[in-house]
Design a protein around this motif. Structure first.
Motif, short mmCIF file in Angstrom:
data_model
loop_
_atom_site.label_atom_id
_atom_site.label_comp_id
_atom_site.label_asym_id
_atom_site.label_seq_id
_atom_site.Cartn_x
_atom_site.Cartn_y
_atom_site.Cartn_z
N GLN A 11 -48.17 97.24 -69.34
CA GLN A 11 -49.31 97.01 -68.48
C GLN A 11 -50.42 96.40 -69.31
OE1 GLN A 11 -50.42 100.59 -66.50
NE2 GLN A 11 -48.56 100.67 -65.27
N PRO A 12 -50.85 95.19 -68.95
CA PRO A 12 -51.92 94.57 -69.73
C PRO A 12 -53.23 95.35 -69.62
CG PRO A 12 -51.46 93.31 -67.77
CD PRO A 12 -50.42 94.38 -67.84
N ILE A 13 -54.02 95.28 -70.67
CA ILE A 13 -55.30 95.96 -70.68
C ILE A 13 -56.30 95.24 -69.77
CG2 ILE A 13 -57.26 96.61 -72.13
CD1 ILE A 13 -55.22 96.93 -74.41
N GLU A 14 -56.27 93.90 -69.86
CA GLU A 14 -57.18 93.10 -69.04
C GLU A 14 -56.36 92.14 -68.18
OE1 GLU A 14 -59.62 91.09 -71.80
OE2 GLU A 14 -60.67 92.89 -72.42
N ASN A 15 -56.85 91.83 -67.01
CA ASN A 15 -56.18 90.90 -66.13
C ASN A 15 -57.06 89.66 -65.98
OD1 ASN A 15 -54.74 89.53 -64.23
ND2 ASN A 15 -54.95 91.04 -62.62
#
Length: 54
Positions: A11-15
């Motif tokens: 899951q990426p930290i920032e989108n």
């Protein structure tokens, strides 16, 4: 002694896909690399050319 499994999901930290500055035209399906719109490419090229002339 317990063995822990690595977390399988990423899951990426920032989108950045929904960021206003991104101007993403599409995303490559396998690598998830964002492809900028033609307008963003032209603006970036003009900015680089202007900065190099200074």
């Amino acid at each position: 002694m317990k063995k822990y499994k690595r977390q399988e999901s990423y899951q990426p930290i920032e989108n950045h896909e929904t960021a206003a500055w991104a101007d993403i035209d599409k995303t490559m399906p396998e690598s998830k690399v964002p492809i900028p719109s033609q307008r963003a490419v032209v603006e970036a090229k003009e900015w680089v050319e202007d900065e190099n002339q200074k």
